[in-house]
Design a protein around this motif. Sequence first.
Motif, PDB file in Angstrom:
ATOM      1  N   ILE A 114      43.614   8.071   6.281  1.00 13.56           N
ATOM      2  CA  ILE A 114      43.578   7.577   7.152  1.00 13.56           C
ATOM      3  C   ILE A 114      44.912   7.942   8.282  1.00 13.56           C
ATOM      4  N   GLY A 115      45.707   8.769   7.419  1.00 15.18           N
ATOM      5  CA  GLY A 115      46.331   9.838   8.271  1.00 15.18           C
ATOM      6  C   GLY A 115      47.376   9.447   8.726  1.00 15.18           C
ATOM      7  N   ALA A 116      47.668  10.740   9.450  1.00 18.06           N
ATOM      8  CA  ALA A 116      48.629  10.367  10.780  1.00 18.06           C
ATOM      9  C   ALA A 116      47.991  10.709  12.315  1.00 18.06           C
ATOM     10  N   THR A 126      49.680  15.290   0.825  1.00 21.12           N
ATOM     11  CA  THR A 126      48.416  15.902  -0.198  1.00 21.12           C
ATOM     12  C   THR A 126      46.711  16.217   0.421  1.00 21.12           C
ATOM     13  N   GLU A 127      46.198  16.161  -0.440  1.00 23.72           N
ATOM     14  CA  GLU A 127      45.082  16.736   0.114  1.00 23.72           C
ATOM     15  C   GLU A 127      44.191  15.690   1.211  1.00 23.72           C
ATOM     16  N   HIS A 128      44.836  14.647   0.789  1.00 25.76           N
ATOM     17  CA  HIS A 128      43.849  13.600   0.738  1.00 25.76           C
ATOM     18  C   HIS A 128      44.378  13.142   2.511  1.00 25.76           C
ATOM     19  N   GLY A 129      45.926  13.579   2.901  1.00 30.67           N
ATOM     20  CA  GLY A 129      46.456  13.505   3.550  1.00 30.67           C
ATOM     21  C   GLY A 129      45.277  14.323   5.453  1.00 30.67           C
ATOM     22  N   ARG A 130      45.602  13.327   6.091  1.00 32.09           N
ATOM     23  CA  ARG A 130      45.384  14.362   7.352  1.00 32.09           C
ATOM     24  C   ARG A 130      46.316  14.079   8.829  1.00 32.09           C
ATOM     25  N   LEU A 131      46.167  14.895   9.622  1.00 26.58           N
ATOM     26  CA  LEU A 131      47.363  14.510  10.507  1.00 26.58           C
ATOM     27  C   LEU A 131      46.301  15.684  11.823  1.00 26.58           C
ATOM     28  N   GLY A 132      46.626  14.620  13.321  1.00 33.63           N
ATOM     29  CA  GLY A 132      45.693  15.107  13.931  1.00 33.63           C
ATOM     30  C   GLY A 132      46.084  14.107  15.119  1.00 33.63           C
ATOM     31  N   THR A 165      39.129  20.856   8.903  1.00 35.94           N
ATOM     32  CA  THR A 165      40.025  21.320  10.094  1.00 35.94           C
ATOM     33  C   THR A 165      41.416  20.038  10.263  1.00 35.94           C
ATOM     34  N   SER A 166      41.393  18.810   9.685  1.00 31.58           N
ATOM     35  CA  SER A 166      42.552  18.180   9.826  1.00 31.58           C
ATOM     36  C   SER A 166      43.916  17.741   8.565  1.00 31.58           C
ATOM     37  N   GLY A 167      42.728  17.824   7.318  1.00 28.16           N
ATOM     38  CA  GLY A 167      43.438  18.335   5.698  1.00 28.16           C
ATOM     39  C   GLY A 167      44.647  18.353   5.484  1.00 28.16           C
ATOM     40  N   GLY A 168      45.136  17.767   4.668  1.00 26.35           N
ATOM     41  CA  GLY A 168      46.811  18.434   4.226  1.00 26.35           C
ATOM     42  C   GLY A 168      46.718  19.644   4.025  1.00 26.35           C
ATOM     43  N   LYS A 169      45.783  20.200   2.886  1.00 24.16           N
ATOM     44  CA  LYS A 169      45.526  21.276   2.565  1.00 24.16           C
ATOM     45  C   LYS A 169      45.625  22.774   3.738  1.00 24.16           C
ATOM     46  N   THR A 170      44.573  22.299   5.289  1.00 28.49           N
ATOM     47  CA  THR A 170      44.830  22.981   6.058  1.00 28.49           C
ATOM     48  C   THR A 170      46.228  22.767   6.724  1.00 28.49           C
ATOM     49  N   LYS A 171      46.184  22.215   7.021  1.00 27.72           N
ATOM     50  CA  LYS A 171      47.818  21.500   7.884  1.00 27.72           C
ATOM     51  C   LYS A 171      49.240  22.593   7.560  1.00 27.72           C
ATOM     52  N   TYR A 172      49.243  22.706   5.659  1.00 28.06           N
ATOM     53  CA  TYR A 172      50.100  23.527   4.657  1.00 28.06           C
ATOM     54  C   TYR A 172      49.759  24.821   5.309  1.00 28.06           C
ATOM     55  N   LEU A 173      48.275  25.447   5.272  1.00 30.54           N
ATOM     56  CA  LEU A 173      48.094  27.219   5.148  1.00 30.54           C
ATOM     57  C   LEU A 173      48.564  27.147   6.786  1.00 30.54           C
ATOM     58  N   LEU A 174      49.033  26.091   7.367  1.00 27.56           N
ATOM     59  CA  LEU A 174      48.677  26.608   8.988  1.00 27.56           C
ATOM     60  C   LEU A 174      50.296  26.262   9.410  1.00 27.56           C
TER      61      LEU A 174
END
Lengths: 292, 549
Positions: A147-149, A166-172, A199-208
């Motif tokens: 569900i994320g943020a 976590t990798e399950h989390g999404r942020l946008g 595009t919005s998952g935890g891994k990408t958000k961490y990289l950015l």
Amino acid sequence: MTGAILFHELTARQRIAAIADKGSFDELLPPPERITSPYLAQLGIPVSFDDGIVIGHARIGGKKVYLAAQVGPFVGGAVGEIHGAKLTGLFKAAARDKIPCVLIVESGGVRLHEGSSGEIAIAETMRAIFECRALKVPTIAVIATDIGAYGGIGILSTCCDFRVMTEHGRLGISGPIVIEKWMGKKAYDSANRALVWKTSGGKTKYLLGDADALVHDTADAVRDGISRFLGKSSAVSLTAVKARQKELEKRLKKFGAATDPDAVWNGMGVRNIEAASLASGPEFVALAKRGK
Amino acid sequence: MITAKSAKRRQNKAERIARVGKLARGKFVVPGKVPEVLRRIIEPGDILCLEGDNQKQADFLANQLATLDKKDLRDIHLVMSCITLPAHIELFKKGMIKQVDFCYAGPQGTAVADLVKAKKFPVGAIHTYNELYARYYIDLTPRVALIAAAQADRKGNLFLAANTEETPAIVEPTAFSDGIVFAQVNEIVDKLPRIDIPADQVDFVVQAPYPMHLQALFTRDPAAITDVQVLMAMVALRGIYEKYEVQSLNHGVGFNTAAIELLLPTYGERLGLKGKICKYWMVNPLPTMIPAIESGWVESVFAVGGEVGMERYTAARSDVFFTGRDGSFHSNRAMGQLAGHYAIDMFIGASLQIDINGNSSTVSKNRITGFGGAPNMGCQPTGRRHPTKAWLKAGAEANPGPGSPPGRKLVVQMVETFQAGRVPTFVEELDATDPSIRKALHGVTPVMIYGDDVTHIVTEEGIANLAACRSVAERQAAIRAVAGYTPVGLKRKKRETEDLRARGIVQLPEDVGVRPSEASRSLLATQDIKGLVRWSNGLYDPPSQFVDW
């Protein structure tokens, strides 16, 4: 590979119990007080005795914290008047008492049935968060479910000092379905789960750099992730904000025209995309670092 | 004139092929000419077989057939396993079909029910897979068969890749009775990895403009398994697998059995059952079996079909799966069903409806589906003679009479008492007994598995051992005892239930050593698809709808 219950599969109350020191959590405005949404009742929609958020105080590793967890299964964790007021009050209390505040996020944003009061509540909570930050009281958002943020809660999460994902989390801000509606399925296929998470998952958000820690999907790992930031705060200053703005401009220049979601991973130093896709938490972090 | 008839048949085939003339270059037809070729090779009154089961479909040929009209083709007797595609329904709507004999109509179940109501669906019968294949050799031998293969070489030899499925069962009776075999292939190559169908049995080949339809049918996302399903899986493991020492088995496609597969390396290992149960499988390459295979539980797996995404994994585990000399996966639906009929200790599967006598069905008034392969495995093979521990033990419990076999196959129905939307699984009478359905099927009620064949029903309430019941009334009481809060369950009588429980005919979770509070998803070897990929060491390539990374 077995045994632990994944953090994203826990309920809000289980998440709190798994993160807080044993027996240390005291819930504020608990369900027996039955403070429910007046709007949902008027619309004939079922209400929840906690209005979709659990708040209170607890200890993590002996340290006092204010702690909240949103309840995703109740109207998508969306923020209504009561839910929002609990959230605002908790961050205000954190500022007053100078105690760190941790929010376990699971929300698509404002509750449409009570949009105006939800929007106002989110704005007020942001103000309370910035009050905390001005006082160097750490604020931490944990984003660990699909569900994320999103929406106002996406913005609110990025107002906090730190984000643990976590990798399950999404942020946008706009959710995948909304983006698809406005930009077309060709530009963004919301049913393409791999694309959505790339595009919005935890891994990408961490990289950015939008997430400050990427941890395994277990309560222990999330707790450790939170503990790392409980003694820290990141100052809000004009220089910091300007530097952030520069960073975002650079990001837009670098990836603004990219059509392949792997381009961001490649550009951020991930060499073995396949291995990185399967890696979790710190293993992913290590793979990403190796590329740099 | 002993040869007259066969000479006529052979001559007729030659005439059909002559009519195609220059539309084909040798055996090879270009896609654009397919409708005209079909028009010339099929005659009114023909038995026409369209290949297509619940996974693999000769969809290009079916779609081309559906572009024709009643003036081109009529009075067709259609024989096929699965009515799956909109193109199949088109043939009926256009009035081209005079009779249909089939097995299953999964995705088109609603359309079929509508056709039945409109009297546009002249059914001969609904079959089980092997029953229909058997009739291809007796009274339903195809004159023309439209089939699908992965590759053809320049001579027309065919390679079927992982999805051999029912192709041989269709080609053999057709090719050896002067019928015409027309194959669509994904590619034409110079050299095949292996030859599955010799060119000698193939008359026409077209390279389809798109690859044949393959349904990912057996992929169950562990994330969707519930705690209740874990509970049922634990109860089944202790109360049936462990009790009877089930060595060879078939699993259905549901989440219930997926939960069992994922419990083997964890809960099963803890119970010390490794090496004692679940060694030999007749089952498709289920992704949820990966953890059990990687943990060394499984000796062998034979399959009726492939599963999308399991190609690299099955090739790497050729010590467990049946593979060709090229290393690639091999399946065979007819042989798999035969194996599942005669050679396994247990069949376990789910159903949508079970009546008070233990009969089950997936047919409702508005949705006519059919059978597929479950009844071939979910039945007592009275032609079986070889004993196994499980077979003898189940047989002894059933108290065989002087004229019956000493053993029994375990036929287990594993269902939650309610389906989605609070629809009760247990009913007094099956929807399938509806008079309009029975009339369309010439008086036969489409029962999936007969109550007499079922040995056990497992629900979240416990186990009912139907084989051990001594009367119809007792069997009904045992079913009510595990039917929970459904109307059927609420009619149970406490004294009857207690009596059955005392005799071990009804067993609650605690009676088989399972604590319901212990049942949790955390017991599963993995909680999501990504975990399966990890277990496979990256060899499993899940279909994109399951990938979120």
